[in-house]
Design a protein around this motif. Structure first.
Motif, PDB file in Angstrom:
ATOM      1  N   ILE A 123      93.082  14.064 -21.240  1.00 59.02           N
ATOM      2  CA  ILE A 123      92.583  12.686 -21.172  1.00 59.02           C
ATOM      3  C   ILE A 123      91.225  12.661 -20.480  1.00 59.02           C
ATOM      4  O   ILE A 123      91.018  13.326 -19.462  1.00 59.02           O
ATOM      5  CB  ILE A 123      93.562  11.788 -20.387  1.00 59.02           C
ATOM      6  N   LEU A 124      90.318  11.850 -21.016  1.00 57.62           N
ATOM      7  CA  LEU A 124      89.041  11.599 -20.353  1.00 57.62           C
ATOM      8  C   LEU A 124      89.022  10.163 -19.841  1.00 57.62           C
ATOM      9  O   LEU A 124      89.261   9.218 -20.596  1.00 57.62           O
ATOM     10  CB  LEU A 124      87.865  11.801 -21.319  1.00 57.62           C
ATOM     11  N   VAL A 125      88.727  10.010 -18.555  1.00 56.90           N
ATOM     12  CA  VAL A 125      88.571   8.686 -17.948  1.00 56.90           C
ATOM     13  C   VAL A 125      87.078   8.462 -17.693  1.00 56.90           C
ATOM     14  O   VAL A 125      86.392   9.356 -17.188  1.00 56.90           O
ATOM     15  CB  VAL A 125      89.352   8.583 -16.617  1.00 56.90           C
ATOM     16  N   ILE A 126      86.569   7.280 -18.042  1.00 59.03           N
ATOM     17  CA  ILE A 126      85.140   6.987 -17.899  1.00 59.03           C
ATOM     18  C   ILE A 126      84.912   5.785 -16.996  1.00 59.03           C
ATOM     19  O   ILE A 126      85.520   4.731 -17.177  1.00 59.03           O
ATOM     20  CB  ILE A 126      84.483   6.690 -19.261  1.00 59.03           C
ATOM     21  N   ARG A 127      84.048   5.963 -16.008  1.00 59.75           N
ATOM     22  CA  ARG A 127      83.460   4.855 -15.240  1.00 59.75           C
ATOM     23  C   ARG A 127      82.135   5.367 -14.714  1.00 59.75           C
ATOM     24  O   ARG A 127      82.081   6.316 -13.950  1.00 59.75           O
ATOM     25  CB  ARG A 127      84.361   4.436 -14.089  1.00 59.75           C
TER      26      ARG A 127
ATOM     27  N   GLU B  55      95.959  17.396 -18.635  1.00 54.81           N
ATOM     28  CA  GLU B  55      94.648  17.587 -18.017  1.00 54.81           C
ATOM     29  C   GLU B  55      93.962  16.226 -17.926  1.00 54.81           C
ATOM     30  O   GLU B  55      93.912  15.489 -18.914  1.00 54.81           O
ATOM     31  CB  GLU B  55      93.777  18.521 -18.857  1.00 54.81           C
ATOM     32  N   VAL B  56      93.417  15.915 -16.754  1.00 52.96           N
ATOM     33  CA  VAL B  56      92.695  14.660 -16.568  1.00 52.96           C
ATOM     34  C   VAL B  56      91.258  14.978 -16.176  1.00 52.96           C
ATOM     35  O   VAL B  56      91.014  15.645 -15.168  1.00 52.96           O
ATOM     36  CB  VAL B  56      93.354  13.778 -15.485  1.00 52.96           C
ATOM     37  N   HIS B  57      90.310  14.530 -16.993  1.00 52.97           N
ATOM     38  CA  HIS B  57      88.888  14.700 -16.709  1.00 52.97           C
ATOM     39  C   HIS B  57      88.275  13.338 -16.410  1.00 52.97           C
ATOM     40  O   HIS B  57      88.801  12.308 -16.830  1.00 52.97           O
ATOM     41  CB  HIS B  57      88.171  15.338 -17.899  1.00 52.97           C
ATOM     42  N   PHE B  58      87.159  13.341 -15.687  1.00 55.94           N
ATOM     43  CA  PHE B  58      86.492  12.078 -15.326  1.00 55.94           C
ATOM     44  C   PHE B  58      85.008  12.198 -15.604  1.00 55.94           C
ATOM     45  O   PHE B  58      84.378  13.196 -15.272  1.00 55.94           O
ATOM     46  CB  PHE B  58      86.723  11.767 -13.841  1.00 55.94           C
ATOM     47  N   LEU B  59      84.437  11.153 -16.230  1.00 57.53           N
ATOM     48  CA  LEU B  59      83.017  11.110 -16.563  1.00 57.53           C
ATOM     49  C   LEU B  59      82.335   9.994 -15.794  1.00 57.53           C
ATOM     50  O   LEU B  59      82.767   8.834 -15.839  1.00 57.53           O
ATOM     51  CB  LEU B  59      82.834  10.879 -18.071  1.00 57.53           C
ATOM     52  N   THR B  60      81.241  10.328 -15.084  1.00 56.65           N
ATOM     53  CA  THR B  60      80.481   9.334 -14.340  1.00 56.65           C
ATOM     54  C   THR B  60      79.016   9.739 -14.291  1.00 56.65           C
ATOM     55  O   THR B  60      78.626  10.790 -14.815  1.00 56.65           O
ATOM     56  CB  THR B  60      81.054   9.170 -12.911  1.00 56.65           C
ATOM     57  N   LYS B  61      78.196   8.943 -13.638  1.00 53.41           N
ATOM     58  CA  LYS B  61      76.785   9.284 -13.446  1.00 53.41           C
ATOM     59  C   LYS B  61      76.668  10.368 -12.372  1.00 53.41           C
ATOM     60  O   LYS B  61      77.467  10.402 -11.434  1.00 53.41           O
ATOM     61  CB  LYS B  61      75.993   8.056 -13.006  1.00 53.41           C
TER      62      LYS B  61
ATOM     63  N   CYS C 200      92.794  11.544 -25.936  1.00 53.86           N
ATOM     64  CA  CYS C 200      92.473  10.122 -25.831  1.00 53.86           C
ATOM     65  C   CYS C 200      91.465   9.900 -24.707  1.00 53.86           C
ATOM     66  O   CYS C 200      91.179  10.796 -23.906  1.00 53.86           O
ATOM     67  CB  CYS C 200      93.727   9.276 -25.602  1.00 53.86           C
ATOM     68  N   LEU C 201      90.988   8.675 -24.638  1.00 53.25           N
ATOM     69  CA  LEU C 201      89.947   8.305 -23.690  1.00 53.25           C
ATOM     70  C   LEU C 201      90.356   7.003 -23.004  1.00 53.25           C
ATOM     71  O   LEU C 201      90.867   6.080 -23.650  1.00 53.25           O
ATOM     72  CB  LEU C 201      88.647   8.138 -24.475  1.00 53.25           C
ATOM     73  N   VAL C 202      90.135   6.936 -21.696  1.00 54.05           N
ATOM     74  CA  VAL C 202      90.407   5.718 -20.938  1.00 54.05           C
ATOM     75  C   VAL C 202      89.067   5.152 -20.491  1.00 54.05           C
ATOM     76  O   VAL C 202      88.371   5.751 -19.671  1.00 54.05           O
ATOM     77  CB  VAL C 202      91.316   5.990 -19.720  1.00 54.05           C
ATOM     78  N   ASP C 203      88.708   4.008 -21.029  1.00 55.89           N
ATOM     79  CA  ASP C 203      87.410   3.385 -20.763  1.00 55.89           C
ATOM     80  C   ASP C 203      87.565   2.322 -19.675  1.00 55.89           C
ATOM     81  O   ASP C 203      88.027   1.204 -19.942  1.00 55.89           O
ATOM     82  CB  ASP C 203      86.878   2.756 -22.060  1.00 55.89           C
ATOM     83  N   LEU C 204      87.164   2.668 -18.457  1.00 56.10           N
ATOM     84  CA  LEU C 204      87.258   1.726 -17.345  1.00 56.10           C
ATOM     85  C   LEU C 204      85.904   1.068 -17.040  1.00 56.10           C
ATOM     86  O   LEU C 204      85.763   0.409 -16.023  1.00 56.10           O
ATOM     87  CB  LEU C 204      87.798   2.432 -16.094  1.00 56.10           C
ATOM     88  N   HIS C 205      84.948   1.270 -17.924  1.00 61.20           N
ATOM     89  CA  HIS C 205      83.643   0.621 -17.750  1.00 61.20           C
ATOM     90  C   HIS C 205      83.442  -0.502 -18.765  1.00 61.20           C
ATOM     91  O   HIS C 205      82.979  -1.576 -18.424  1.00 61.20           O
ATOM     92  CB  HIS C 205      82.503   1.641 -17.859  1.00 61.20           C
ATOM     93  N   SER C 206      83.772  -0.227 -20.001  1.00 60.16           N
ATOM     94  CA  SER C 206      83.739  -1.234 -21.061  1.00 60.16           C
ATOM     95  C   SER C 206      82.365  -1.895 -21.203  1.00 60.16           C
ATOM     96  O   SER C 206      82.194  -3.079 -20.996  1.00 60.16           O
ATOM     97  CB  SER C 206      84.811  -2.305 -20.790  1.00 60.16           C
TER      98      SER C 206
END
Length: 326
Positions: free
Chosen positions: A7-11, A36-42, A79-85
């Motif tokens: 899973i990719l989580v984005i914020r 597996e949990v990955h996180f994408l940020t600035k 899948c992807l979890v979009d917490l920024h939208s």
């Protein structure tokens, strides 16, 4: 439903919004064993997740969105979890074609709440709003605080004067916008009335403010603004007896350590964004009720009406009385 394996989580931003994603990431990791949990940020916010044991890999937003999308495709997420939208995450979802779970920002209701100065949104915390996005995966709130993992062991005596060794109150005087900060003289008045030494925390942008407050308030106040790294500042918050802070990231990070927090609000209100203190035992939310508040969702460079009553009229005694208990 088959459990996703990756899973990719984005914020992408900002500090406060990202720190409130940590319960979501923790719940995903603990409630979906083996995933597996990955996180994408600035890149500017990487420190929030560095050292976090619930993240298997930290991805950083690249110079171009296409480069970021290529990296996401290479990882082959389920899948992807979009917490920024926002627009960028919408493009990411469109171009990767991944199954996605998206946080509902309720932008129109927030805008109307601000313009009409009426609370049209239920006072649901941002963490719970985020968790609604992953509820279809069977994720439930574990009712634990947010996470922040201090990067190394610091020496308190090396960071503070000896007078603070017996205990102190951390006063976070920084914030991104002027209308989120108390005037210097108001901070001085609070510091003078507190019954313990005070450590002022913030970045270089409030270093001069801290110098003024420390000079006027006396020896019990130590200005650490601009002289400590963010991680050192978090360490000082974690060691404090109580915390006073404005609507800023470091104040929200303090919640990870279950410290008594006096959270002070000027032109913004916590209910609008759902960022009132989360899962801590003792907190005070201080703000005044006036017809022009809130005037902004995120803060402004000056008071639109010139009087700045939302900060100037805050009762100092309630803050001092709260902190005096600890």
């Amino acid at each position: 439903m088959q459990q996703p394996q990756k899973i990719l989580v984005i914020r992408f931003s900002s500090m406060g919004d990202i720190i409130y994603t940590t319960p979501v990431v923790r719940c995903l990791k603990e409630q979906l064993p083996g995933t597996e949990v990955h996180f994408l940020t600035k890149p500017a916010f990487r420190y929030i997740y560095e050292g976090n044991p619930y993240v298997d890999k930290l991805l950083l937003l690249k110079d171009t969105l296409d480069a970021t999308i290529r990296e996401i495709r290479e990882e082959q997420y389920d899948c992807l979890v979009d917490l920024h939208s926002n627009l960028r995450t919408a493009i990411i979802k469109l171009k990767t074609g991944l199954k996605s779970y998206t946080y509902n920002k309720q932008t129109i209701k927030k805008w109307l709440s601000l313009k009409l100065r009426r609370q049209l949104l239920p006072p649901v915390h941002l963490v719970d709003r985020y968790l609604k996005a992953v509820a279809p995966l069977g994720i439930k709130n574990d009712n634990k605080p947010i996470d922040y993992f201090i990067k190394k062991a610091y020496n308190l005596n090396a960071l503070l004067p000896a007078v603070h060794a017996g205990g102190y109150i951390a006063f976070i005087i920084g914030a991104a916008h002027f209308t989120k900060r108390m005037p210097n003289d108001k901070i001085v008045a609070v510091c003078r009335r507190l019954n313990k030494p005070v450590v002022l925390l913030g970045g270089n942008d409030v270093k001069e403010n801290g110098t003024y407050v420390a000079d006027v308030a006396g020896d019990k106040v130590f200005n650490a603004c601009g002289s400590t790294s963010l991680d050192e500042s978090v360490f000082l918050v974690a060691k404090a007896d109580a915390v006073i802070g404005f609507d800023t990231g470091l104040t929200h990070i303090a919640e990870a350590f279950n410290k008594p927090i006096a959270s002070i609000w000027g032109s913004t209100i916590p209910e609008l964004l759902g960022v009132q203190p989360y899962k801590i035992d003792h907190s005070l939310v201080a703000g005044v009720t006036i017809s022009c508040r809130p005037c902004s969702k995120y803060g402004l460079p000056k008071c639109p009406l010139g009087h700045f009553k939302c900060m100037k009229d805050i009762d100092e005694k309630q803050i001092v009385d709260f902190c005096s208990q600890y």
